[in-house]
Scaffold this motif. Sequence first.
Motif, PDB file in Angstrom:
ATOM      1  N   PRO B  78       0.808  -1.222   0.000  1.00 10.50           N
ATOM      2  CA  PRO B  78       0.000   0.000   0.000  1.00 10.50           C
ATOM      3  C   PRO B  78       0.846   1.279   0.000  1.00 10.50           C
ATOM      4  O   PRO B  78       1.926   1.325   0.592  1.00 10.50           O
ATOM      5  CB  PRO B  78      -0.788  -0.098   1.315  1.00 10.50           C
ATOM      6  CG  PRO B  78      -0.750  -1.532   1.694  1.00 10.50           C
ATOM      7  CD  PRO B  78       0.531  -2.079   1.170  1.00 10.50           C
ATOM      8  N   VAL B  80       0.072   4.735   1.367  1.00  5.22           N
ATOM      9  CA  VAL B  80      -0.990   5.264   2.233  1.00  5.22           C
ATOM     10  C   VAL B  80      -0.834   6.778   2.429  1.00  5.22           C
ATOM     11  O   VAL B  80       0.241   7.238   2.829  1.00  5.22           O
ATOM     12  CB  VAL B  80      -0.981   4.528   3.590  1.00  5.22           C
ATOM     13  CG1 VAL B  80      -1.972   5.140   4.565  1.00  5.22           C
ATOM     14  CG2 VAL B  80      -1.297   3.055   3.386  1.00  5.22           C
ATOM     15  N   PRO B  81      -1.880   7.553   2.139  1.00  3.21           N
ATOM     16  CA  PRO B  81      -1.816   8.998   2.390  1.00  3.21           C
ATOM     17  C   PRO B  81      -1.831   9.268   3.896  1.00  3.21           C
ATOM     18  O   PRO B  81      -2.683   8.742   4.606  1.00  3.21           O
ATOM     19  CB  PRO B  81      -3.110   9.531   1.760  1.00  3.21           C
ATOM     20  CG  PRO B  81      -3.743   8.392   1.043  1.00  3.21           C
ATOM     21  CD  PRO B  81      -3.177   7.133   1.611  1.00  3.21           C
ATOM     22  N   LYS B  84      -3.502  13.173   8.297  1.00 10.16           N
ATOM     23  CA  LYS B  84      -3.320  13.985   9.517  1.00 10.16           C
ATOM     24  C   LYS B  84      -2.013  14.776   9.438  1.00 10.16           C
ATOM     25  O   LYS B  84      -1.969  15.944   9.807  1.00 10.16           O
ATOM     26  CB  LYS B  84      -3.268  13.093  10.764  1.00 10.16           C
ATOM     27  CG  LYS B  84      -4.525  12.316  11.043  1.00 10.16           C
ATOM     28  CD  LYS B  84      -5.468  13.047  12.002  1.00 10.16           C
ATOM     29  CE  LYS B  84      -6.820  12.353  12.043  1.00 10.16           C
ATOM     30  NZ  LYS B  84      -7.948  13.159  11.631  1.00 10.16           N
ATOM     31  N   ARG B  98       4.318   1.346   2.337  1.00 11.90           N
ATOM     32  CA  ARG B  98       4.380   0.437   3.482  1.00 11.90           C
ATOM     33  C   ARG B  98       5.075  -0.878   3.144  1.00 11.90           C
ATOM     34  O   ARG B  98       4.467  -1.951   3.074  1.00 11.90           O
ATOM     35  CB  ARG B  98       2.973   0.190   4.007  1.00 11.90           C
ATOM     36  CG  ARG B  98       2.264   1.489   4.370  1.00 11.90           C
ATOM     37  CD  ARG B  98       1.151   1.276   5.325  1.00 11.90           C
ATOM     38  NE  ARG B  98       1.690   0.888   6.633  1.00 11.90           N
ATOM     39  CZ  ARG B  98       0.940   0.732   7.704  1.00 11.90           C
ATOM     40  NH1 ARG B  98      -0.360   0.894   7.636  1.00 11.90           N
ATOM     41  NH2 ARG B  98       1.477   0.383   8.856  1.00 11.90           N
ATOM     42  N   LEU B 338       0.853   8.044  14.599  1.00 10.38           N
ATOM     43  CA  LEU B 338       0.005   8.133  13.393  1.00 10.38           C
ATOM     44  C   LEU B 338      -0.471   6.748  12.946  1.00 10.38           C
ATOM     45  O   LEU B 338      -1.082   6.608  11.887  1.00 10.38           O
ATOM     46  CB  LEU B 338       0.777   8.796  12.252  1.00 10.38           C
ATOM     47  CG  LEU B 338       1.105  10.278  12.406  1.00 10.38           C
ATOM     48  CD1 LEU B 338       2.089  10.721  11.332  1.00 10.38           C
ATOM     49  CD2 LEU B 338      -0.179  11.109  12.318  1.00 10.38           C
ATOM     50  N   GLY B 339      -0.137   5.718  13.737  1.00 10.54           N
ATOM     51  CA  GLY B 339      -0.599   4.370  13.414  1.00 10.54           C
ATOM     52  C   GLY B 339       0.330   3.572  12.525  1.00 10.54           C
ATOM     53  O   GLY B 339      -0.013   2.487  12.079  1.00 10.54           O
ATOM     54  N   ILE B 340       1.529   4.115  12.275  1.00  7.98           N
ATOM     55  CA  ILE B 340       2.455   3.440  11.355  1.00  7.98           C
ATOM     56  C   ILE B 340       3.615   2.835  12.142  1.00  7.98           C
ATOM     57  O   ILE B 340       4.337   3.530  12.856  1.00  7.98           O
ATOM     58  CB  ILE B 340       3.022   4.432  10.315  1.00  7.98           C
ATOM     59  CG1 ILE B 340       1.896   5.171   9.580  1.00  7.98           C
ATOM     60  CG2 ILE B 340       3.960   3.731   9.331  1.00  7.98           C
ATOM     61  CD1 ILE B 340       1.063   4.348   8.649  1.00  7.98           C
ATOM     62  N   SER B 341       3.796   1.534  11.989  1.00  2.75           N
ATOM     63  CA  SER B 341       4.939   0.851  12.596  1.00  2.75           C
ATOM     64  C   SER B 341       6.148   1.051  11.690  1.00  2.75           C
ATOM     65  O   SER B 341       6.159   0.580  10.560  1.00  2.75           O
ATOM     66  CB  SER B 341       4.638  -0.642  12.694  1.00  2.75           C
ATOM     67  OG  SER B 341       5.833  -1.372  12.795  1.00  2.75           O
TER      68      SER B 341
END
Lengths: 402, 402
Positions: B78, B80-81, B84, B98, B338-341
């Motif tokens: 993906p 991913v934009p 935020k 990702r 931001l939810g990104i590992s």
Amino acid sequence: MRFWLECRKCGKQISFHINAGACSCGGALRVEYDLELVKHTLSKESLNNRIASMWRYAELLPIEKTENIITMGEGFTPLVPLTKAEQALPLGKLWVKREEQNPTGSFKARGFSVALSIANEYGIHKVAVNSNGNAASALAAYAGFAGMEAYVFLPKDCPWLIIEECLHYGAHTYLVDGLIQDAGKLIREGEQEQKWYNVGTMKEPGRAEGKKTMGLEIAEQLHWKLPEVIIYPTGGGSGVIGMWNAFQQLKQLGFIQGDLPRIVCIQETGCQPIVTALQNNDLFSPQSEDVNSSPTGMRVPYPPDGQLLVSIIRQSGGTALAVSQEEIRQAQLSLGKLGISSSPEGAATWAGLIRLLDQGGISRYNEVVLFNTSHAMKYRQFSHRTLPVVKSYKEWVGLNPS
Amino acid sequence: MRFWLECRKCGKQISFHINAGACSCGGALRVEYDLELVKHTLSKESLNNRIASMWRYAELLPIEKTENIITMGEGFTPLVPLTKAEQALPLGKLWVKREEQNPTGSFKARGFSVALSIANEYGIHKVAVNSNGNAASALAAYAGFAGMEAYVFLPKDCPWLIIEECLHYGAHTYLVDGLIQDAGKLIREGEQEQKWYNVGTMKEPGRAEGKKTMGLEIAEQLHWKLPEVIIYPTGGGSGVIGMWNAFQQLKQLGFIQGDLPRIVCIQETGCQPIVTALQNNDLFSPQSEDVNSSPTGMRVPYPPDGQLLVSIIRQSGGTALAVSQEEIRQAQLSLGKLGISSSPEGAATWAGLIRLLDQGGISRYNEVVLFNTSHAMKYRQFSHRTLPVVKSYKEWVGLNPS
């Protein structure tokens, strides 16, 4: 109306609402779609042009406005043929659905992408979940991405790396002295005071809808011919419920024909309420004592929709098996040597496959899909391995006389 | 002839062969394709019908026979934009690629899928790699899947979880008292005696071709309009070389027009030969001393194609930056929330972005792609966190007086 809620028990239809809860008759509510309307835009051909995520099936997910969707690239995970294993084992075809390639390394991403999209649509900012691990880290990540506050409650023996993940994603993270249902009780008790939105298994409509996409994907990836057997590690079982729902919808849409797959649910010995129910005239009851299996996603003594799970398994002509911790450990090694990183839950499906082959439950013509629900790494215990350290080839050869 | 090798220095063309090595003039060889032939089957439209993996671009990968392809669902990850972050930062659009959603949790899967497909085509059974970590675990997994024997050599301070991964996939795993190039030397010294096929960076034609697909994917995922800036964590830099190659090929195929992205290479302070070269009249030389950065994929003091990297950066109008360990740590926290590992390498691109914004190197209209090359988890150090353990909501409220 593109979608609404329908009672599984009495059939009553009500408008979709995030807080609909249960039917007035006490039955569980399921999201239903106007499939004639869906057909206007969703065809097998139309899918060719779509994004490689589970949102390619947007018509079958309960979101009003596209701009509310919370997505980080979840779903449309690879379905990989295990060719070496096919040659070695007496079966037809074998695939593994690589759910560990989702964001946060597990299938739980799917459910929370939908659940938080709905929450977003309703302006919710505070969410809470009880979880054996993967659901908590997925919620933590999706809440972070969506700018929501997450509270996660885990049994205290949850694998440490998953706890680290939850903290990394900024979730308020707590351990509970008990099992997953004890953590769920805590959330329910606090609901009124804390005003958190409970996204526990089957507590809201989104997660099961998200899991449904696993069924849609298998169908599409196998060119609309379903496999004969699906082996799935089962805790709360919303994946099975979701996939079964997917297959019904695909039939009604005319995308698939014929028999549906036999569903084989795998549990770990020591927490096996579904296995027990099948042995007990299909009468489901929660396992209230002697829970002594490992801290994995399969350890759910009180699956909220246990009776439905049992009926799906029966209807499909499938079965349920409990495999031991040692069988799971061996299975992880076997899958690892095939290049597949599997969580204990994913490995349990391999252990189940081996057992079914032994028992004649799978023949040399069957087509089988295993679900690897998450990544091996998440469950890795810390180890101080003593490996050889060398400085040169000469030194290395000294260690490895041929 | 669908593809062949061409010398980057003297332009000589020779037949493709796995053991071609370098040109007789000493120049490096690159795979070239008959792009007129490619056009017969590969069009933007034809891609709609294809598998959601990097093998959708099979015409641009150097494999003769489809049945030799070793694939486990790598690529087409993906893009991913980060909405935020776009709102919070003075830039136009921001995406994260990702790569942690590949098999084995890193971008290295791409290279080994191609390298081992070629190896498979030539009947090779024994492979070896020197690596800072992710390449080793990827080779281990792909070799397992392909039924080959893998030997991996890692610096002794390699993160323990990556070592565990290599062992899990059944690779012969050794630690080297030195850096990645010392491990490479060991493999070269043993080549004749051990007859292992060396799949180290730029030692064979497949890995750079596999990395090329990252460039193809970005183009397709952004509907054939490339971003203005790509920020990439750089060790050996074969990703940059591969992507640059992809963009040239897409131009020649008529898939893209106009300017190519500015390439920004990020290194960690303490091992920054590319950054140093740009400061030194673009004259590249390996960093032979004072290597004191962290054990990540960016710690490559001797990138085998350093001069080429420097020329690509210049040609693109890009730059190279060294960020500190502390900036990387902060960036991991920012991305996590931001939810990104993100791995340290992936986080380094965020740190580089922040630095460029401060310096005015990125404007409020720029479109930027960050590369998250692998998963945070792989680098997690063991921790004994003391988290609160509660039994009930009442107890929890006691801990959290509002």
